[in-house]
Design a protein around this motif. Structure first.
Motif, PDB file in Angstrom:
ATOM      1  N   ASN A  82     145.643   4.279   8.008  1.00 49.06           N
ATOM      2  CA  ASN A  82     146.671   5.145   8.828  1.00 49.06           C
ATOM      3  C   ASN A  82     145.967   6.759   8.396  1.00 49.06           C
ATOM      4  O   ASN A  82     145.441   6.976   7.568  1.00 49.06           O
ATOM      5  N   GLU A  83     146.213   7.435   9.486  1.00 48.87           N
ATOM      6  CA  GLU A  83     146.026   8.796   9.401  1.00 48.87           C
ATOM      7  C   GLU A  83     146.609   9.609   8.279  1.00 48.87           C
ATOM      8  O   GLU A  83     147.951   9.302   7.882  1.00 48.87           O
ATOM      9  N   GLN A  84     146.143  10.359   7.576  1.00 48.62           N
ATOM     10  CA  GLN A  84     146.626  11.430   6.529  1.00 48.62           C
ATOM     11  C   GLN A  84     146.436  12.652   6.739  1.00 48.62           C
ATOM     12  O   GLN A  84     145.487  13.033   7.562  1.00 48.62           O
ATOM     13  N   GLN A  85     147.025  13.478   5.975  1.00 43.78           N
ATOM     14  CA  GLN A  85     147.193  15.129   6.271  1.00 43.78           C
ATOM     15  C   GLN A  85     146.817  15.511   5.098  1.00 43.78           C
ATOM     16  O   GLN A  85     147.329  15.282   3.971  1.00 43.78           O
ATOM     17  N   ALA A 135     148.658  30.294  13.012  1.00 44.50           N
ATOM     18  CA  ALA A 135     147.933  31.174  13.983  1.00 44.50           C
ATOM     19  C   ALA A 135     148.259  32.809  13.928  1.00 44.50           C
ATOM     20  O   ALA A 135     149.005  32.911  13.378  1.00 44.50           O
ATOM     21  N   TYR A 168     144.776  32.182  18.099  1.00 46.77           N
ATOM     22  CA  TYR A 168     143.891  31.394  17.370  1.00 46.77           C
ATOM     23  C   TYR A 168     144.135  30.796  16.087  1.00 46.77           C
ATOM     24  O   TYR A 168     145.244  31.396  15.340  1.00 46.77           O
ATOM     25  N   SER A 169     143.534  29.851  15.591  1.00 45.26           N
ATOM     26  CA  SER A 169     143.917  29.397  14.461  1.00 45.26           C
ATOM     27  C   SER A 169     143.491  30.125  13.203  1.00 45.26           C
ATOM     28  O   SER A 169     142.075  30.203  12.946  1.00 45.26           O
ATOM     29  N   ARG A 198     140.835  27.786  11.281  1.00 44.05           N
ATOM     30  CA  ARG A 198     139.446  27.729  11.812  1.00 44.05           C
ATOM     31  C   ARG A 198     138.434  29.003  11.414  1.00 44.05           C
ATOM     32  O   ARG A 198     137.428  29.170  11.143  1.00 44.05           O
ATOM     33  N   PRO A 248     141.598  19.213   7.717  1.00 49.35           N
ATOM     34  CA  PRO A 248     142.757  19.950   8.422  1.00 49.35           C
ATOM     35  C   PRO A 248     142.444  19.679  10.106  1.00 49.35           C
ATOM     36  O   PRO A 248     143.295  19.739  10.796  1.00 49.35           O
ATOM     37  N   ILE A 249     141.029  19.759  10.682  1.00 47.29           N
ATOM     38  CA  ILE A 249     140.862  20.024  11.928  1.00 47.29           C
ATOM     39  C   ILE A 249     140.703  18.770  12.476  1.00 47.29           C
ATOM     40  O   ILE A 249     141.366  18.401  13.675  1.00 47.29           O
ATOM     41  N   TRP A 250     140.170  17.688  11.925  1.00 45.49           N
ATOM     42  CA  TRP A 250     139.727  16.389  12.578  1.00 45.49           C
ATOM     43  C   TRP A 250     140.749  15.422  12.103  1.00 45.49           C
ATOM     44  O   TRP A 250     140.898  14.196  12.644  1.00 45.49           O
ATOM     45  N   GLY A 251     141.589  15.804  10.895  1.00 46.46           N
ATOM     46  CA  GLY A 251     142.276  14.404  10.431  1.00 46.46           C
ATOM     47  C   GLY A 251     141.762  13.665   9.578  1.00 46.46           C
ATOM     48  O   GLY A 251     140.402  13.444   9.776  1.00 46.46           O
ATOM     49  N   ARG A 302     140.713   9.979   8.291  1.00 48.72           N
ATOM     50  CA  ARG A 302     140.876   8.391   8.633  1.00 48.72           C
ATOM     51  C   ARG A 302     139.521   8.072   8.273  1.00 48.72           C
ATOM     52  O   ARG A 302     138.559   8.550   8.003  1.00 48.72           O
ATOM     53  N   GLN A 308     137.363   6.045   9.399  1.00 46.04           N
ATOM     54  CA  GLN A 308     136.303   5.963  10.137  1.00 46.04           C
ATOM     55  C   GLN A 308     135.991   7.207  10.755  1.00 46.04           C
ATOM     56  O   GLN A 308     135.104   7.431  11.584  1.00 46.04           O
ATOM     57  N   ASP A 339     132.177  10.430  13.479  1.00 45.70           N
ATOM     58  CA  ASP A 339     132.061  11.694  14.015  1.00 45.70           C
ATOM     59  C   ASP A 339     131.332  12.851  13.600  1.00 45.70           C
ATOM     60  O   ASP A 339     130.976  13.744  14.068  1.00 45.70           O
TER      61      ASP A 339
END
Lengths: 445, 309
Positions: free
Chosen positions: B135-138, B148, B156-157, B160, B228-231, B233, B235, B239
């Motif tokens: 599962n997705e985690q943070q 922001a 803007y973030s 980032r 924190p940007i892509w999450g 996971r 897999q 990316d």
């Protein structure tokens, strides 16, 4: 003319009976052709398995994603199918035969879905196929299934085309589609939030057709689609999209984005606080795609077909069965994807029992027009399978984030339940041209 | 004028994206440039960096609960800072184990190294699934870099901006290490003439191990920054490895500044197409790649090794 004259010899040869060798050769060839002919021709393709008379296990092929954009949902629907299969096996199987499930990863890729379906049918003797979240994968599998006459229960894909122009006699669609959800949500959202919309659309068949359905309701009710931004599958960075949205300043953003993409989108919207600046509608929110994201990320209004805390008889027991059978899962409670996987499998096996045969055409006739009570479906309204489009017409729920949860997993607040007759996809029966029974290969395993 | 004003935020966004892409490609560039080994496990190590950071910043284990409670009582900013430095070190050490396995492939057909690192990628990804689940985690973030801020009427973030600045610091730091330190000189010499380096009494085996570990640590560092940007996971590594490979070849194999410039170009192209021709946003980096490599097969700054950064 004497016997030795050439003409006499020729006349003798032309009228002489065939030699024994030639006769045997001709007979063997004719017999062989007759035998082989039975296996050719699309119109009546009979497959009678050698062991049908024995209690051979009934093989069900689970064509579900274990990788790619919809891996999480693929895993959930597999659990649903497995639970239904176990319930039947605990009662002795179906028609006295134990059910064996075979799973292959369709990789959220249509080409892989095709290959998996072909292999399961031709090499693994799968009697039925169940699965598919990605509509492109579902479409690919259903074409293979139709070729062999194999019943395919499309559990979780939601492109209106699956029960529209891409319908098939062997395919039954168990999820709500983009039109159903749009009918339930969009009009109300226009009244409450405004008329200028931007569509964020996953760039494949489900996204396109869902956006088309959403757009037609918006424009039919006096609204305006300011822009449609296409999101290629497996997009991870949405910064440019979100900057564009800020420049466009719509009243509402309607997303038809799923799987891992919607997870990334939700997180990045929250990082900018954009969920507060404009209204967000997610056409359909699958449970595995939001579970564990955190409260801030479950913003907006979205559609679903089931929730684990619906106050209906049987729901608690259903959830308890899931938790007993699958202890220690990261997703502690089942959601809509699991529910669809379970219901599709259960109804298929019930139809096999009621038909008293595994003949595909007999089972198809049991499924078409099948009525399922609300209590049986664990939903608010009765459901049925539309015989014209083979889609299950079911309750659609509108939901948002629950800011007063009764427990940690109680993250949805159900805003409304809509009767299936109020959200019917009116275009599907017009666009769907089911193959005739005669044109569908018949088989029995 | 209005059009230019509308383009400016996308230009800034593209540069930010480009810096992040360059950071992702750094570790991959180092290993391929110095050791001439294509590390296909780069993406999985990137993902492992995310999970290592999660483990350090927000540990959840059954043993030593009193230590865990005391540690979790620390401010999230402190734990995040520890994770930012500890996670690459942890993964870098694991990189040493991978390099140990790779030693038998040195001097042989490069396919062996490719296959081994591909296998390692699969093992690492499945290992992540077994330990942490699918599962997705943070990754929790400190408040100072969350949220922001407004510039004009655009939001803007903060994270980032932090991530982009961190990418700049990492790139400059790596350049300084390679250019200005004796260790960097040894690494460059080893890439240029390994026999001479050995003849001068430097242990080539240890040098390679150190470079590989550094490359792996950079992959993990990129993972921590991108989490924190892509999450998070299992897999998510896929990316990372594909753009990293593309950027390295686009910039020129072995060139640090080539990787940086290529990363920036990719970021700008993806950023602009995302805003104005969104259906092309993922394809655009591949079209850029084809366009450049067709006319300049060695890439923009094609060099043989990291000797000329």
């Amino acid at each position: 003319m004497n016997d030795l004259h050439p003409d006499h010899a020729a006349a003798e040869a032309s009228s002489a009976p065939a030699s024994p060798v030639r006769r045997r050769l001709l007979t063997a060839t004719a017999a062989g052709a007759a035998g082989v002919a039975g296996f050719f021709g699309p119109w009546t393709h009979h497959r009678v398995w050698a062991q049908a008379a024995q209690a051979k296990p009934l093989v069900i092929g689970l064509t579900m994603d274990a990788s790619g954009q919809y891996a999480a949902s693929g895993g959930e629907e597999r659990l649903g199918a497995m639970m239904a299969i176990k319930e039947f096996n605990d009662k002795g199987g179906v028609l006295g035969r134990r059910i064996e499930a075979m799973h292959m990863d369709t990789e959220t890729t249509p080409a892989t879905g095709s290959r998996v379906a072909e292999r399961m049918i031709t090499r693994n003797e799968a009697a039925f196929l169940i699965g598919a979240v990605h509509s492109g994968v579902a479409n690919a599998i259903s074409q293979v299934a139709q070729k062999y006459g194999t019943i395919f229960m499309n559990t979780n894909s939601s492109s209106p085309t699956e029960s529209g122009k891409d319908c098939h006699r062997v395919k039954f669609v168990w999820d709500g589609n983009g039109s159903n959800f749009a009918n339930a949500i969009v009009k109300n959202a226009m009244k409450s939030s405004g008329k200028n919309w931007v569509l964020l659309t996953n760039d494949y068949v489900w996204g396109h057709n869902t956006a088309k359905a959403t757009r037609s309701i918006i424009e039919g009710n006096g609204g305006k689609v300011v822009e449609e931004l296409l999101v290629p599958q497996n997009t991870r960075d949405f910064s440019s999209y979100l900057l564009k949205l800020q420049q466009l300043k719509p009243n509402v953003v309607a997303t038809a984005v799923g799987g891992d993409d919607i997870k990334a989108l939700r997180q990045q919207v929250v990082q900018l606080g954009l969920q507060k600046n404009m209204a967000w509608i997610n056409n359909q929110q699958d449970w595995p795609d939001v579970y564990g994201l955190g409260p801030d990320a479950i913003f907006g209004v979205f559609g679903t077909t089931w929730y684990y805390r619906l106050d209906l008889p049987g729901v608690k027991e259903f959830v308890a069965s899931y938790q007993k059978l699958f202890p220690g899962m990261a997703i502690r409670v089942p959601g809509n994807v699991f529910h669809n996987g379970y219901m599709a499998t259960r109804e298929l096996l019930r139809c096999v029992e009621e038909a008293g045969t595994t003949n595909n055409l007999a089972i198809i006739k049991k499924l078409e027009g099948r009525k399922m009570s609300a209590r049986d479906r664990l939903q608010h309204h009765d459901a049925w399978i539309d015989p014209a489009s083979h889609q299950c017409q079911q309750t659609i729920y509108m939901a948002s984030y629950n800011d007063s949860p009764a427990e940690k997993d109680d993250i949805f607040k159900i805003l409304a339940s809509v009767e299936p007759k109020d959200v019917v996809d009116g275009d599907a029966p017009k666009n769907c041209k089911l193959e005739s029974y005669e044109a569908t290969p018949s088989y029995q395993t | 004028m209005n059009a230019l004003v509308n383009l400016l935020p996308h230009l800034v966004n593209g540069i930010s994206l480009g810096l992040l892409f360059a950071l992702i490609a750094l570790g991959f560039m180092l290993i391929i440039g110095v050791m001439e080994t294509i590390n296909l496990a780069h993406g999985s190590l990137f993902a492992l960096g995310m999970y290592a950071a999660l483990f350090v910043a927000a540990p959840k284990f059954g043993w030593a609960p009193e230590w865990q409670v005391a540690y979790l009582a620390l401010p999230i900013g402190t734990r995040y800072a520890i994770a930012l430095f500890a996670a690459p070190v942890i993964v870098g050490v694991l990189g040493l184990l991978l390099e140990l396995c790779l030693r038998r492939t040195y001097g042989r057909d490069p396919l062996y190294g490719l296959l081994l690192t591909f296998g390692a990628a699969l093992v690492i990804e499945e290992g992540i699934r077994i330990v942490w689940g699918s599962n997705e985690q943070q990754l929790p973030l400190p408040a100072a870099i969350s949220g922001a801020f407004m510039v004009g009427d655009l939001i803007y973030s903060k994270y980032r901006v932090f991530a982009s600045l961190f990418a700049i610091v990492s790139i400059v730091g790596l350049w300084a290490f390679l250019e200005k330190t004796p260790y960097g000189a040894i690494i460059k010499a080893g890439a240029h003439d390994s026999e001479m380096v050995r003849a001068l009494g430097i242990n080539l085996g240890r040098l390679r191990a150190a470079v590989f570990a550094l490359g792996v640590a950079l992959a993990a560092l990129a993972g921590v920054v991108m989490a924190p940007i892509w999450g998070i996971r299992p897999q998510v590594g896929v990316d990372a490895v594909v753009p990293a490979f593309l950027i390295i070849v686009l910039g020129g194999v072995g060139s640090l500044w080539g990787a940086v410039v290529a990363g920036l170009l990719v970021g700008l192209v993806v950023g602009f197409t995302g805003a104005f021709a969104s259906e092309w946003s993922l394809m655009s980096m591949y079209l850029l790649f084809i366009a450049v490599v067709t006319f300049r097969a060695r890439g923009l700054f094609g060099k043989k090794s990291v000797l000329d950064t």
